[in-house]
Design a protein around this motif. Structure first.
Motif, PDB file in Angstrom:
ATOM      1  N   ARG A  71       0.835  -1.185   0.000  1.00 29.60           N
ATOM      2  CA  ARG A  71       0.000   0.000   0.000  1.00 29.60           C
ATOM      3  C   ARG A  71       0.879   1.248   0.000  1.00 29.60           C
ATOM      4  NH1 ARG A  71      -1.970   3.646   3.643  1.00 29.60           N
ATOM      5  NH2 ARG A  71      -4.116   4.327   3.302  1.00 29.60           N
ATOM      6  N   CYS A  72       0.521   2.218  -0.886  1.00 32.65           N
ATOM      7  CA  CYS A  72       1.235   3.484  -0.853  1.00 32.65           C
ATOM      8  C   CYS A  72       0.790   4.220   0.400  1.00 32.65           C
ATOM      9  CB  CYS A  72       0.907   4.311  -2.094  1.00 32.65           C
ATOM     10  SG  CYS A  72       1.429   6.036  -1.942  1.00 32.65           S
ATOM     11  N   SER A  73       1.751   4.580   1.247  1.00 31.63           N
ATOM     12  CA  SER A  73       1.380   5.153   2.534  1.00 31.63           C
ATOM     13  C   SER A  73       0.863   6.582   2.389  1.00 31.63           C
ATOM     14  CB  SER A  73       2.566   5.120   3.486  1.00 31.63           C
ATOM     15  OG  SER A  73       3.667   5.759   2.900  1.00 31.63           O
ATOM     16  N   LYS A  74       1.027   7.140   1.173  1.00 35.01           N
ATOM     17  CA  LYS A  74       0.568   8.515   0.986  1.00 35.01           C
ATOM     18  C   LYS A  74      -0.861   8.566   0.445  1.00 35.01           C
ATOM     19  CE  LYS A  74       2.428  12.955  -0.328  1.00 35.01           C
ATOM     20  NZ  LYS A  74       3.205  13.624  -1.377  1.00 35.01           N
ATOM     21  N   CYS A  75      -1.132   7.785  -0.641  1.00 30.73           N
ATOM     22  CA  CYS A  75      -2.445   7.909  -1.260  1.00 30.73           C
ATOM     23  C   CYS A  75      -3.293   6.650  -1.151  1.00 30.73           C
ATOM     24  CB  CYS A  75      -2.303   8.305  -2.721  1.00 30.73           C
ATOM     25  SG  CYS A  75      -1.698   6.964  -3.754  1.00 30.73           S
ATOM     26  N   GLY A  76      -2.725   5.535  -0.670  1.00 29.66           N
ATOM     27  CA  GLY A  76      -3.530   4.336  -0.496  1.00 29.66           C
ATOM     28  C   GLY A  76      -3.573   3.404  -1.696  1.00 29.66           C
ATOM     29  N   TYR A  77      -2.860   3.767  -2.762  1.00 27.71           N
ATOM     30  CA  TYR A  77      -2.820   2.903  -3.936  1.00 27.71           C
ATOM     31  C   TYR A  77      -2.196   1.556  -3.563  1.00 27.71           C
ATOM     32  CZ  TYR A  77      -1.147   1.099  -8.425  1.00 27.71           C
ATOM     33  OH  TYR A  77      -0.876   0.306  -9.494  1.00 27.71           O
ATOM     34  N   ILE A  78      -2.779   0.454  -4.075  1.00 29.38           N
ATOM     35  CA  ILE A  78      -2.225  -0.870  -3.768  1.00 29.38           C
ATOM     36  C   ILE A  78      -1.429  -1.369  -4.971  1.00 29.38           C
ATOM     37  CG2 ILE A  78      -2.731  -3.256  -3.124  1.00 29.38           C
ATOM     38  CD1 ILE A  78      -3.823  -1.754  -0.927  1.00 29.38           C
ATOM     39  N   THR A 109       7.982   3.629  -7.189  1.00 29.31           N
ATOM     40  CA  THR A 109       7.340   4.931  -7.268  1.00 29.31           C
ATOM     41  C   THR A 109       5.850   4.712  -7.497  1.00 29.31           C
ATOM     42  OG1 THR A 109       9.350   5.853  -8.197  1.00 29.31           O
ATOM     43  CG2 THR A 109       7.343   7.157  -8.448  1.00 29.31           C
ATOM     44  N   CYS A 110       5.024   5.374  -6.712  1.00 29.49           N
ATOM     45  CA  CYS A 110       3.582   5.203  -6.797  1.00 29.49           C
ATOM     46  C   CYS A 110       3.063   5.848  -8.082  1.00 29.49           C
ATOM     47  CB  CYS A 110       2.923   5.833  -5.591  1.00 29.49           C
ATOM     48  SG  CYS A 110       1.134   5.829  -5.692  1.00 29.49           S
ATOM     49  N   PRO A 111       2.360   5.083  -8.935  1.00 30.19           N
ATOM     50  CA  PRO A 111       1.846   5.639 -10.191  1.00 30.19           C
ATOM     51  C   PRO A 111       0.741   6.673  -9.960  1.00 30.19           C
ATOM     52  CG  PRO A 111       1.116   3.359  -9.912  1.00 30.19           C
ATOM     53  CD  PRO A 111       2.048   3.657  -8.779  1.00 30.19           C
ATOM     54  N   GLU A 112       0.109   6.644  -8.798  1.00 32.75           N
ATOM     55  CA  GLU A 112      -0.991   7.573  -8.534  1.00 32.75           C
ATOM     56  C   GLU A 112      -0.485   8.937  -8.077  1.00 32.75           C
ATOM     57  OE1 GLU A 112      -4.618   6.995  -8.271  1.00 32.75           O
ATOM     58  OE2 GLU A 112      -4.182   5.328  -9.623  1.00 32.75           O
ATOM     59  N   CYS A 113       0.408   8.899  -7.086  1.00 33.14           N
ATOM     60  CA  CYS A 113       0.796  10.188  -6.484  1.00 33.14           C
ATOM     61  C   CYS A 113       2.272  10.510  -6.683  1.00 33.14           C
ATOM     62  CB  CYS A 113       0.434  10.216  -5.005  1.00 33.14           C
ATOM     63  SG  CYS A 113       1.463   9.153  -4.007  1.00 33.14           S
ATOM     64  N   ASP A 114       2.989   9.599  -7.398  1.00 32.60           N
ATOM     65  CA  ASP A 114       4.375   9.897  -7.740  1.00 32.60           C
ATOM     66  C   ASP A 114       5.347   9.890  -6.561  1.00 32.60           C
ATOM     67  OD1 ASP A 114       4.948   9.932 -10.363  1.00 32.60           O
ATOM     68  OD2 ASP A 114       5.552  12.062 -10.408  1.00 32.60           O
TER      69      ASP A 114
END
Ligand SMILES: [Zn+2]
Length: 397
Positions: free
Chosen positions: A317-324, A336-341
């Motif tokens: 889980r991305c700890s910033k935006c919750g993307y899994i 690197t999170c594709p949602e929030c970078d």
């Protein structure tokens, strides 16, 4: 009120050593005798004997002439042994421990005295039915002593572990909150980005241990040389255990003293140890022991220890935006999170998630976002939903 233990070295006289040997022996006998009885009774009638049953049977046993020697030692210690046996079974039934095993003479010996013991004005330890034993009390005790456990290590050292009840200190109200992920490459990773390397004491000592063990197996059974060699092996093991204790005491003290809240994942070590590739590395890390330390030190220093459900996607889980990140394999250490970078270090991200999910209100609000079954399967194949350090560090070396 919290409990705290103090451990002091004992120096019994040869005479006292003989009596202590009898106490260890009786305690061990009672433990093994009733362990067999409970197991047999269960196999025959599917009935589980409880402490109240075994205590009555013990009284009967002592009246039997064949076992009259049981009366030579403190009767409360023997009852305590039965209570300990019951706790071992409770731990087993709760799946917190393995099935109780017979105690062996050559392992660490111990018995507990719940009351009627004292420390004399000149600092000796007075136990029932024997003269005071010389004790080195290397530090002052705070609080009310309750029970004392006498133990003898395989290397022949005697200790008294005194349990005291104690008014817990309040930690400084700095509001520090920290999430911690336990791993194998790094022993502990905090949400603040600090990594504490895993020293792997056992692995480091393995070569020497193997050599000592090999030499032991070549010695004639019952010979003096074999006994000497066994002592060397025991000393080497003791050293590993002491190194680990020292490291874990320091780290758990630091975490509990510096923070108001420490969030950790509850570990299912028993299940993980069944994966034999990891078993040794996991035993070497001794997370269970570390969590126990965290908990009691937390009570002592007024730091809340939040234990998190074992299975939730802390690494994915991305700890910033919750993307899994579904495809996060064990080899990916950074992503690197594709949602929030946001760029994540795998372990620090996991610790941050642990902290986020440990907040009491979040746990109630988001029950469905912590899927239980599927994540168990996926993450558990290598025991890695727990962020067990890097896989590369674990592959056969
Ligand atoms: Zn994100």
């Amino acid at each position: 009120m919290a409990n705290k233990g103090y451990k002091f070295r004992l120096y019994p006289t040869p005479e006292q050593e003989k009596y202590l040997a009898r106490c260890f022996g009786c305690s061990r006998f009672v433990y093994n005798h009733f362990l067999r009885l409970i197991t047999d009774a269960y196999a025959e009638s599917k009935k589980h004997l409880k402490y109240t049953d075994t205590a009555k049977l013990l009284t009967l046993l002592k009246k039997n002439e064949q076992y009259s020697w049981l009366a030579e030692v403190n009767s409360q210690s023997l009852q305590q042994t039965l209570k300990d046996l019951e706790s071992a079974f409770i731990r087993f039934f709760k799946k917190l421990g393995s099935f109780p095993v017979f105690k062996k003479k050559r392992n660490c010996q111990s018995f507990r005295i719940p009351q009627h013991w004292s420390i004399t004005p000149d600092g000796m330890l007075k136990l029932p039915k024997m003269q005071p034993i010389k004790m080195v009390q290397h530090r002052e005790m705070e609080g009310m002593p309750s029970s004392v456990t006498i133990s003898k290590t395989p290397t022949g050292k005697y200790y008294a572990s005194i349990l005291v009840e104690y008014n817990s200190h309040e930690a400084p109200l700095n509001g520090g909150k920290i999430g911690a992920d336990l791993g194998l490459k790094d022993f502990l990773i905090t949400s603040e980005g600090k990594k504490y390397p895993n020293p792997r004491f056992y692995k480091r000592a393995l070569k020497r241990l193997k050599r000592l063990q090999r030499s032991l197996s070549r010695k004639v059974k019952g010979s003096n040389n074999r006994n000497k060699q066994r002592l060397l092996v025991a000393k080497a093991h003791e050293k590993v255990a002491n190194q680990r204790l020292d490291m874990q005491h320091k780290l758990s003290l630091q975490l509990t003293c510096e923070n108001q809240v420490v969030a950790v994942e509850e570990l299912h070590t028993l299940g993980m140890v069944k994966n034999h590739k990891l078993a040794q590395a996991i035993s070497d890390a001794s997370w269970g022991q570390f969590l126990t330390m965290l908990e009691y030190k937390g009570k002592l220093y007024g730091c809340e220890i939040r234990k998190l459900d074992r299975f939730f996607p802390s690494s994915k889980r991305c700890s910033k935006c919750g993307y899994i990140h579904e495809n996060l394999t064990l080899y990916i250490r950074e992503w690197t999170c594709p949602e929030c970078d946001t760029h994540h270090d795998r372990d620090i991200n996991a610790s941050t998630n642990i902290l986020i999910f440990s907040a009491p209100q979040i746990r109630q609000e988001l029950p469905e976002s912590t899927p239980k079954e599927p994540v168990v399967r996926q993450g558990h194949q290598g025991g890695y939903s727990l962020g067990l350090g890097s896989c590369a560090a674990l592959s056969p070396q």
